[in-house]
Design a protein around this motif. Structure first.
Motif, PDB file in Angstrom:
ATOM      1  N   MET A   1      28.986 118.014   1.070  1.00 16.02           N
ATOM      2  CA  MET A   1      29.886 116.588   0.369  1.00 16.02           C
ATOM      3  C   MET A   1      29.018 115.606  -0.214  1.00 16.02           C
ATOM      4  SD  MET A   1      31.140 114.251   3.941  1.00 16.02           S
ATOM      5  CE  MET A   1      32.734 113.824   3.041  1.00 16.02           C
ATOM      6  N   THR A   6      27.252 116.197   6.472  1.00 15.89           N
ATOM      7  CA  THR A   6      27.325 117.346   6.811  1.00 15.89           C
ATOM      8  C   THR A   6      27.825 117.366   7.940  1.00 15.89           C
ATOM      9  OG1 THR A   6      25.572 118.084   7.260  1.00 15.89           O
ATOM     10  CG2 THR A   6      26.569 118.892   4.844  1.00 15.89           C
ATOM     11  N   LYS A   8      30.516 115.541   9.324  1.00 10.72           N
ATOM     12  CA  LYS A   8      30.876 114.646  10.143  1.00 10.72           C
ATOM     13  C   LYS A   8      32.857 113.805   8.925  1.00 10.72           C
ATOM     14  CE  LYS A   8      27.325 113.178  12.809  1.00 10.72           C
ATOM     15  NZ  LYS A   8      28.201 113.825  14.248  1.00 10.72           N
ATOM     16  N   SER A   9      33.241 113.670  10.101  1.00  9.29           N
ATOM     17  CA  SER A   9      35.033 113.644   9.099  1.00  9.29           C
ATOM     18  C   SER A   9      34.878 111.504   8.985  1.00  9.29           C
ATOM     19  CB  SER A   9      35.613 113.365   9.882  1.00  9.29           C
ATOM     20  OG  SER A   9      35.750 112.485  10.782  1.00  9.29           O
ATOM     21  N   ALA A  10      35.499 111.791   8.041  1.00 10.87           N
ATOM     22  CA  ALA A  10      35.912 109.942   7.025  1.00 10.87           C
ATOM     23  C   ALA A  10      36.079 109.691   8.558  1.00 10.87           C
ATOM     24  CB  ALA A  10      36.398 109.826   5.926  1.00 10.87           C
ATOM     25  N   ARG A  11      37.044 109.777   8.433  1.00  7.89           N
ATOM     26  CA  ARG A  11      37.955 109.595  10.090  1.00  7.89           C
ATOM     27  C   ARG A  11      36.474 108.457  11.138  1.00  7.89           C
ATOM     28  NH1 ARG A  11      39.643 109.530  14.453  1.00  7.89           N
ATOM     29  NH2 ARG A  11      41.741 108.798  15.891  1.00  7.89           N
TER      30      ARG A  11
END
Length: 79
Positions: A1, A6, A8-11
């Motif tokens: 990313m 790393t 982790k999602s954007a949400r």
């Protein structure tokens, strides 16, 4: 990313930031401005969750205080 984050999602990051702001006492409008939410209904969920957490936390503190008063031989004000 690209940001070096790393796993982790954007949400998830957005939700985490919204919860931190709510717990710090930010208004729904302030949270929406920071997180980019267009609808206040989603942001209000974070505010309600933070309010519940704050209420439960204060209740726990009051119970601990009352328990320590009784253990020290002082009468509880509710008795």
């Amino acid at each position: 990313m690209a940001a070096g984050i790393t796993g982790k999602s954007a949400r998830g990051l957005r939700k985490s930031r919204a919860m931190a702001l709510a717990e710090a006492g930010a208004t729904a409008h302030q949270i929406a401005a920071w997180t980019g939410h267009e609808s206040l209904s989603e942001v209000q969920r974070y505010s309600k969750a933070a309010d519940r957490k704050r209420i439960l936390s204060s209740t726990n503190q009051e119970q601990k205080s009352e328990t320590s008063k009784t253990k020290n031989g002082n009468q509880s004000s509710n008795a």
